[in-house]
Design a protein around this motif. Structure first.
Motif, mmCIF file in Angstrom:
data_model
loop_
_atom_site.group_PDB
_atom_site.id
_atom_site.type_symbol
_atom_site.label_atom_id
_atom_site.label_comp_id
_atom_site.label_asym_id
_atom_site.label_seq_id
_atom_site.Cartn_x
_atom_site.Cartn_y
_atom_site.Cartn_z
ATOM 1 N N THR A 142 0.990 -1.310 0.107
ATOM 2 C CA THR A 142 0.250 0.391 0.268
ATOM 3 C C THR A 142 0.726 1.447 -0.520
ATOM 4 N N TYR A 146 0.328 5.787 -1.585
ATOM 5 C CA TYR A 146 -0.306 7.243 -0.952
ATOM 6 C C TYR A 146 1.557 8.137 -2.019
ATOM 7 N N VAL B 39 -10.903 -3.739 -3.186
ATOM 8 C CA VAL B 39 -10.734 -3.474 -1.342
ATOM 9 C C VAL B 39 -9.302 -3.156 -1.343
ATOM 10 N N MET B 40 -8.798 -2.943 -2.663
ATOM 11 C CA MET B 40 -7.262 -3.013 -2.442
ATOM 12 C C MET B 40 -7.074 -1.625 -3.292
ATOM 13 N N ASP B 42 -9.409 0.601 -3.031
ATOM 14 C CA ASP B 42 -9.889 1.573 -1.513
ATOM 15 C C ASP B 42 -8.924 1.742 -0.786
ATOM 16 N N ILE B 43 -8.867 0.335 -0.259
ATOM 17 C CA ILE B 43 -6.932 0.643 0.973
ATOM 18 C C ILE B 43 -6.380 1.751 -0.003
ATOM 19 N N GLN B 44 -6.012 1.897 -0.712
ATOM 20 C CA GLN B 44 -4.405 2.774 -1.873
ATOM 21 C C GLN B 44 -5.226 3.147 -2.155
ATOM 22 N N TYR B 351 -11.906 -11.192 4.115
ATOM 23 C CA TYR B 351 -12.095 -9.300 4.152
ATOM 24 C C TYR B 351 -10.752 -8.958 4.946
ATOM 25 N N TRP B 355 -7.707 -7.329 3.996
ATOM 26 C CA TRP B 355 -6.863 -5.556 4.688
ATOM 27 C C TRP B 355 -5.473 -6.678 5.344
ATOM 28 N N PHE B 358 -2.701 -5.958 2.721
ATOM 29 C CA PHE B 358 -2.377 -4.527 1.816
ATOM 30 C C PHE B 358 -1.793 -4.046 2.896
ATOM 31 N N THR B 359 -1.989 -4.898 4.638
ATOM 32 C CA THR B 359 -1.445 -3.594 5.222
ATOM 33 C C THR B 359 -0.758 -4.280 5.540
#
Lengths: 382, 437, 121, 217
Positions: A142, A146, B39-40, B42-44, B351, B355, B358-359
């Protein structure tokens, strides 16, 4: 290299020398997702442990130094942008200042300050790219998005300033190519205003993340002695505990006018290099904030002629590029073309420390270490 | 012929169900991939697939077509037969594990009395596909990926098994259906009784799936693509299908054992009966959104697709609403609503997998092994002892169950904390002598 | 209850046949493999690979395999115990404590001997 | 340089017409071999040809005291200190610079080609001292057949830099652990940064064989 692989698997109470694995030779690169370009690393593995490595470079060699000898001083300036193509502004600054030194031209203060602002923005952009790709190498998917979000802001400022995003050719010998555009200050201020919160955001994802810490602490340790002996400069050197920054040691542009700290690490590992670069971004922001408040008025170009004929002689000038000491050694024979331009690329020399850093680590650490040196192959191979 | 029909007659419903699973699963996997990409995104802080169909709704179909038609390359030095068969093993094993999965009280192909054991056994066969695929490719990257995968799955298998035992102690049966029924009887999901077991299952399950942060076998930044390096086109897609099916399996086991399977939240509390209408309301809302967005689509085809999707949601809403109005004893009601809740919980698992992916950065191999052998296995061993002791205290000494379980959990956590402290020895770099200018 | 396994058997056949048949059918639909030369070589970042990939591999993987066999068998023993736990009661607890205790001793020995460390110094 | 008579001069010096900065220019027996840059422009135009100036500070005197004749010249160009040294004692001087004068970092090592000189290459070694925050440049003339000592034992950083120097100029360093080409392919013929290597020149045979194309232009 690895002529004598140590094949000892110390399993207690067992003579395991005969159980050693075959030494595996693996090529990483030139076409590999995380060698940051066309670096080729030949790894000698025992299981997954690296017992030797060899960097094979040159896949991107374009003969920049040779080209320089056949261009006039001004003509060569855009070429340097293509070396460290993610920090073109810094490359240009180094080259212009070197030629100015050779010509003994004084740059007006306005140009100096604008140069400083753009170069520091470039440093932030370069570090952002590093952070994103480094995190990606270690498996954090990620942060790169950003980072690119913020980097985009900087590139937009560059684009508005000189029309180009990457290979900017923003400066010219003797000063600036262009006057800053209307709203430049506001754009930069808007970017800087919440940039430290953005850094906090990156740090929230990584700095205390247990996996990140485990993946980076103690990895690729480079002692200060080794770093100096290997000529390593930039954040890699500072992370090893040597408080040395050309912006402080030999102030150039307008750096002597601003307050900023030089972050230093204490362990010389990948984690420290990460912290040093993160702090450098904050310090760059600090420099920009001070500089943007007070851009002197006046001309943007010093007294340089259309035809540049430096007196015979030679000069070495270096700046603190995002990746380390970027030096230009220029020999003039009194003509309009440089007799010899030698570029001291930080990535090339920092990459030499790779073997020292990687030995004894695992394959997974190889990518972490390549990432932490922060190389750009355009600059390594020139 | 007649005898065959006679022979199959009692199994007709399960057979139908089997055909449905096999036919729908690739589609489902495709849409899980789409979901993951969304989802990816959205997170990114981006949008994800938006081009093929409205909001990328047709992306999986386009991907599937592309993969089916791609050139099929078998490396010259590969072991052809094994190379051919390895992805099939992966897919088949993962699918087979679904056969004993209770999607709802009626939607189950076979309720085996050793159901859980069967699922665990079959799903761990999938590793053969990975190892054989990696080995037959005759490529360093593929072999490294395969060996990593084998060692990793094998190591975490033990932790998964022990975590499951802590749930089994509470359920007292291996039949998947009876495990859920036990939770209905006791009126509580086992996740609240054995939280440590659930947590260990979650972590080790992710590791068994080879997913981030444990995705070392295919760590793209190190091993290019790990065991799949030499695979392309449809064979590669089969590995993908296997992986996503395995995600469903791991989520399904976790749902059944720890999250009450097809039971809705608070199954025994009449005051929460309104939750039975929640599925219908959810799909109604989705329908509304689709219809709201339909006129805004730029291209007629996109309008049509989104409208059709809205209609699909509407029909789901209708079925679920109809089921909710049925009397409580009706099989259809339990089946349809149960399937909704089961899938919703599996999606919760999925999910969380996404999550995490991607974290977190990726573990290194030795760290992964250390986490498994030095931490998860001892903690899960202690956890089993804790749960066992709590149950004995409850049944023989008459303690309230929760007291014993709290004690057991606290003891387990204490051991875990101690282990963390013990193993927090890190390779410390010799601090170099600092030099100042 | 072998008849329980009949649907599973059929399902297994279906599950195996579906991908295989798709694979075969599409073999005739998609363009034929025309790969030559480097495309058929194993991928090694654009450089011809050195040596065969199927060499002897690190002994640590075998150690993990052996440990797995030991520990997984223990876990399998735990499954029937867990199912019958309600019947066995205190007796079951004590026996299992003894059993797990022995296992733990073995584990501690392994731990201390370093067999669980992935990198040996 | 051209205007100051340095005491120690191995060869007879002549003021070069183009004022080339080669610190100890020896335009050999002065046949009209083509100058590197055909530019007979008299440097008189920019009047203050101030650089290079002779340099004589404490450090230079220390070097002179220690190495005597081996320090051929000490000049300052654009306020940068340059020591011209004899190549056969380069290694010793480098060791001394590192150990005694605290020039602990090798910043750069490169060469400049002056084809019409008898010793055609200038080996240029850029040093930096952390404790003194000072730079120093060592220069040594190297002939085509000379084998200058490798500085790798003194500064590990010299390894790749010398390889690059060998690659680009064909200077063979004595005692280098692994003197191979670094940027160009191993089998490449020619050393591109030499002045007689044209900018359009390439190893056509190599390009044909390995890239399968007629020309890399």
């Amino acid at each position: 290299m690895a002529e004598t692989p140590t094949r000892h698997v110390h399993f207690p109470g067992m003579d395991t020398t005969v159980l050693g694995a075959d030494e595996i030779i693996i090529n990483m690169g030139p076409q590999h997702p995380s060698t940051h370009g066309v670096l080729r690393v030949k790894l000698h593995l025992d299981g997954e442990k690296v017992i030797g490595s060899e960097c094979i470079i040159g896949y991107l060699h374009r003969g920049v130094e040779k080209i320089a000898e056949h261009r006039s001083y001004q003509q060569f300036a855009p070429y340097v942008d293509r070396m460290d193509y993610v920090a073109a502004v810094s490359n240009g600054l180094g080259y212009c200042e070197a030629v100015e030194k050779l010509l003994e031209v004084e740059v007006p203060p306005r140009a100096k300050v604008v140069r400083t602002i753009l170069t520091e923005l470039q440093r932030i952009a370069s570090h952002l790219l590093w952070l994103g790709t480094h995190a990606l190498d270690i498996g954090a998917l990620t942060p790169i998005f950003y980072c690119f979000r913020e980097r985009e802001e900087i590139l937009k400022i560059f684009e508005k300033y000189c029309g180009a995003r990457l290979t900017t050719h923003a400066f010219r010998i003797g000063g600036l190519q262009y006057e800053v555009y209307d709203g430049f200050e506001e754009d930069v201020k808007r970017f800087l205003a919440d940039f430290d919160r953005k850094i906090d955001e990156y740090e929230a994802l990584l700095t205390t993340n247990r996996i990140w810490v485990e993946r980076t602490k103690g990895i690729g340790v480079l002692s200060a002695q080794d770093a100096i002996a290997l000529g390593v400069t930039g954040p890699v050197l500072r992370a090893s505990g040597v408080k040395w920054d050309i912006r402080k040691a030999f102030p150039y542009a307008a750096y002597d006018r601003y307050d900023f700290e030089i972050p230093v690490g204490s362990h010389g590992d990948t984690y420290d290099r990460y912290l040093v670069r993160m702090e450098e971004m904050r310090q760059s922001r600090r420099i920009c904030l001070q500089a943007i408040e007070d851009i002197p008025s006046g001309p943007i170009l010093g007294k340089v002629g259309k035809v540049m004929k430096p007196a015979p002689g030679e000069v070495y000038h270096s700046i603190e590029a995002p990746k380390g000491e970027l030096g230009y050694y220029i020999v003039s024979d009194g003509t309009t073309q440089p007799y010899r331009v030698r570029i001291r690329p930080p990535s090339f020399i920092n990459l030499q420390a790779f073997d020292t850093m990687v030995r004894g680590h695992l394959v997974a650490d190889v990518v972490a270490i390549i990432g932490t040196i922060d190389i750009v192959l355009g600059e390594v191979d020139r | 012929m007649g005898t065959v029909v006679e022979f199959l007659k009692p199994h007709l419903l399960p057979l139908l169900w089997a055909v449905v699973i096999v036919a729908v699963l690739p589609l489902v996997a495709g849409y899980i991939v789409l979901l993951e990409r969304k989802v990816m995104a959205d997170i990114q802080a981006r949008l994800g697939p938006m081009r093929v169909g409205p909001h990328g709704l047709l992306q999986p179909i386009a991907d599937a077509l592309k993969l089916l038609l791609k050139e099929d390359i078998i490396p010259a030095n590969a072991d052809k037969w094994i190379f051919w068969i390895a992805p099939l093993i992966s897919v088949t094993a993962a699918m087979l594990a679904l056969s004993a999965m209770p999607f709802g009280p009626v939607f189950q192909i076979a309720d085996l009395n050793v159901g859980l054991l069967f699922i665990v056994a079959v799903s761990s066969l999938g590793i053969f596909g990975i190892v054989l695929g990696g080995w037959s490719s005759n490529s360093h990257y593929a072999l490294l990926g395969a060996l990593r995968s084998a060692a990793q799955v094998v190591s975490y298998e033990v932790a998964v098994g022990l975590a499951l035992v802590s749930g089994l102690l509470l359920a007292g049966t291996l039949s998947m259906r009876k495990i859920v029924e036990a939770q209905a009887e006791q009126g509580i999901w086992f996740v609240f009784l054995a939280p440590v077991g659930f947590f260990i299952y979650l972590v080790a399950g992710i590791a068994e799936l080879n997913r981030a942060p444990f995705d070392l076998p295919e760590a793209e930044s190190e091993l290019v693509a790990g065991y799949m390096t030499e695979y392309s086109g449809f064979r590669w897609a089969l590995y993908f299908l296997g992986e996503y099916t395995a995600m469903l399996v791991v989520g399904g086991i976790g749902t059944t054992l720890f999250l009450g399977g097809w039971l809705r939240p608070f199954p025994n509390v009449a005051a929460f009966d309104f939750l039975d209408y929640l599925p219908a309301v959810f799909f109604l809302a989705l329908t509304g959104y689709c219809f709201y967005r339909t006129p805004k689509q730029p291209v007629p085809i996109q309008k049509a697709v989104l409208g059709l999707f809205g209609l699909l949601c509407l029909s789901f809403a209708a079925v679920l609403g109809w089921a909710a109005t049925l009397p409580a004893e009706a099989a259809a009601r339990g089946g349809i609503l149960g399937a909704f809740w089961f899938l919703a919980k599996v999606l919760l698992f999925l999910y969380s997998f996404m999550w995490f992916r991607f974290t977190f950065p990726r573990y290194r191999f030795d760290q992964l092994m250390r986490l498994g052998w030095h931490f998860l296995i001892p903690v899960s061993l202690v956890n089993v002892m804790g749960v066992g002791a709590a149950l004995v205290l409850h049944r023989q000494a008459g303690w309230p169950l929760w007291q014993g379980l709290v004690l057991g959990t606290v003891a387990t956590l204490a051991v875990a904390a101690w282990l963390v402290l013990v193993r927090s020895r890190r390779p410390v770099a010799a601090p170099p002598a600092g030099e100042e200018v | 209850m072998p008849e329980h396994y009949i649907p599973i058997f059929i399902f297994a056949v279906l599950a195996a046949a579906f991908p295989a048949i798709t694979l075969i059918i599409f073999q005739y639909i998609r363009p034929a493999m025309r790969a030559v030369g480097a495309k058929l070589e194993p991928y090694e970042c654009g450089i011809p690979p050195e040596g065969d990939a199927r060499g002897r591999y690190s002994v640590r993987f075998y150690i993990v395999a052996i440990l797995f066999v030991i520990f997984d068998v223990e876990v399998i023993f735990l499954f029937p115990w867990a199912v019958q736990y309600g019947v066995l009661g205190l007796y079951g607890l004590v026996t299992m404590f003894v059993f797990l205790g022995i296992l733990l001793i073995g584990y501690v020995w392994l731990y201390r001997s370093g067999a669980l460390e992935w990198i040996y110094e | 340089m051209a205007d100051e008579p340095t005491p120690k001069q191995p060869e007879q010096r002549q003021p070069t017409p183009e004022g080339q900065p080669g610190a100890h220019e020896t335009s050999a027996p002065k046949p009209a071999e083509k100058p590197a840059a055909e530019k007979p422009a008299p440097p008189k135009k920019d009047a203050p040809a101030a650089w290079p100036k002779p340099l004589d500070n404490e450090m230079v005197r220390r070097f002179r005291r220690r190495f005597g004749d081996a320090i051929l010249e000490a000049v300052e160009d654009r306020k940068q200190a340059i020591l011209v040294v004899a190549v056969d004692r380069l290694r010793e001087i480098a060791e001394y610079a590192r150990e005694e004068e605290q020039f602990d970092m090798l910043t750069d090592l490169t060469a400049v080609d002056w084809p019409k000189r008898e010793k055609r290459f200038d080996l240029v070694v850029n040093l930096y001292s952390f404790p003194r925050n000072e730079r120093l440049r060592l220069k040594a003339a190297v002939g085509e057949q000379d084998r200058p000592p490798s500085l790798t034992p003194v500064w590990a950083a010299a390894n790749w830099l010398e390889r690059e120097c060998f690659d680009m100029f064909g200077i063979r360093f004595e005692g280098h652990p692994d003197l191979r080409r670094i940027l160009l392919p191993e089998e490449w013929v020619g050393h591109p940064l030499r002045k007689d290597y044209d900018i359009l020149q390439q190893d056509t045979a190599w390009v044909r064989e390995n890239l399968g194309i007629e020309s890399g232009q």
